[in-house]
Design a protein around this motif. Structure first.
Motif, mmCIF file in Angstrom:
data_model
loop_
_atom_site.group_PDB
_atom_site.id
_atom_site.type_symbol
_atom_site.label_atom_id
_atom_site.label_comp_id
_atom_site.label_asym_id
_atom_site.label_seq_id
_atom_site.Cartn_x
_atom_site.Cartn_y
_atom_site.Cartn_z
ATOM 1 N N ILE A 271 51.414 36.986 49.950
ATOM 2 C CA ILE A 271 51.197 36.158 48.762
ATOM 3 C C ILE A 271 51.342 36.984 47.491
ATOM 4 O O ILE A 271 52.076 36.618 46.565
ATOM 5 C CB ILE A 271 49.813 35.476 48.819
ATOM 6 N N LEU A 272 50.637 38.116 47.428
ATOM 7 C CA LEU A 272 50.663 38.917 46.200
ATOM 8 C C LEU A 272 51.998 39.617 45.995
ATOM 9 O O LEU A 272 52.443 39.781 44.858
ATOM 10 C CB LEU A 272 49.500 39.910 46.192
ATOM 11 N N LEU B 244 37.822 28.876 39.881
ATOM 12 C CA LEU B 244 38.547 28.937 41.152
ATOM 13 C C LEU B 244 38.264 30.234 41.916
ATOM 14 O O LEU B 244 37.975 30.208 43.114
ATOM 15 C CB LEU B 244 40.048 28.794 40.937
ATOM 16 N N PHE B 245 38.361 31.358 41.214
ATOM 17 C CA PHE B 245 38.106 32.629 41.887
ATOM 18 C C PHE B 245 36.660 32.680 42.394
ATOM 19 O O PHE B 245 36.401 33.130 43.504
ATOM 20 C CB PHE B 245 38.399 33.812 40.963
ATOM 21 N N MET C 66 36.188 42.538 42.815
ATOM 22 C CA MET C 66 37.102 43.508 42.204
ATOM 23 C C MET C 66 38.563 43.070 42.250
ATOM 24 O O MET C 66 39.271 43.160 41.250
ATOM 25 C CB MET C 66 36.958 44.884 42.861
ATOM 26 N N ASP C 67 39.031 42.603 43.408
ATOM 27 C CA ASP C 67 40.421 42.156 43.500
ATOM 28 C C ASP C 67 40.664 40.950 42.598
ATOM 29 O O ASP C 67 41.682 40.871 41.915
ATOM 30 C CB ASP C 67 40.791 41.791 44.940
ATOM 31 N N ALA C 68 39.727 40.010 42.605
ATOM 32 C CA ALA C 68 39.868 38.819 41.757
ATOM 33 C C ALA C 68 39.910 39.213 40.284
ATOM 34 O O ALA C 68 40.725 38.684 39.508
ATOM 35 C CB ALA C 68 38.720 37.836 42.018
ATOM 36 N N GLN D 127 46.456 32.804 44.273
ATOM 37 C CA GLN D 127 45.792 34.056 43.930
ATOM 38 C C GLN D 127 44.335 34.050 44.398
ATOM 39 O O GLN D 127 43.845 35.056 44.927
ATOM 40 C CB GLN D 127 45.851 34.300 42.422
ATOM 41 N N ALA D 128 43.652 32.938 44.203
ATOM 42 C CA ALA D 128 42.246 32.838 44.611
ATOM 43 C C ALA D 128 42.100 32.972 46.121
ATOM 44 O O ALA D 128 41.174 33.636 46.607
ATOM 45 C CB ALA D 128 41.647 31.517 44.126
#
Length: 181
Positions: free
Chosen positions: A76-77, A42-43, A15-17, A109-110
């Motif tokens: 990070i986000l 990547l994700f 879900m987050d990805a 992000q991943a």
């Protein structure tokens, strides 16, 4: 643990990805074919590798990693999202800057969206799950959800136009805050 349960865990972890991929689709107007391929890969890979690491690390490092995971996700986000908001506010009204999605941004992000999968791996170790099929299912589900989310994001990006970067930054920060909870 059966295929159905692992699939549900895979959807939950993805879900987050998928949210971040949707944001990327909204914000980055010129996604290359490489972006369309690398984002789901990547994700998916990170969502599959993190529970694998958690499984083999077991409880050895789980406490340390999970203690700081929320802060790392948020940092990070929030940095990426805050930068997006800042850039959207500094533009002239109506001007849309075409930005490129870099591999560095995708990797960060991943990582940020897959840290919670580490804890799932620790849980898999505790209940003796057959790990390779489980992480494969999680990775594939994530890749497919991310691919679909990119398309949805592109559609919303076309609708919101120059407000998409601001909205995307807000979404990333909200996901980061969720990591703190």
């Amino acid at each position: 643990m059966g295929l159905f349960e692992v699939s549900l865990i895979g959807v939950g972890l993805a879900m987050d990805a998928a949210s971040v991929a949707m944001t990327n689709g909204m914000v980055y107007k010129k996604l290359s074919m490489g972006n369309y391929i690398s984002m789901p890969l990547l994700f998916g890979i990170f969502q599959g590798v993190m529970p694998l690491i958690g499984f083999y690390a077991g409880t050895l490092f789980a406490g340390i990693i999970m203690k700081y995971s929320g802060i790392v996700i948020f940092a990070i986000l929030a940095i990426i999202g805050g930068n997006m908001i800042k850039e959207s506010l500094s533009k002239e009204s109506g001007a849309v800057e075409i930005k490129n999605l870099t591999m560095t941004i995708l990797i960060f992000q991943a990582i940020a969206t897959s840290i919670d999968a580490f804890a799932v791996g620790v849980g898999f170790c505790a209940i003796c799950v057959d790990i390779l099929p489980a992480v494969s299912i999680i990775a594939v589900i994530t890749a497919f959800m991310v691919a679909g989310a990119i398309a949805v994001g592109k559609k919303f990006g076309d609708i919101f136009e120059n407000k998409a970067e601001f909205l995307g930054g807000i979404i990333l920060i909200i996901i980061g805050v969720k990591g703190l909870l």
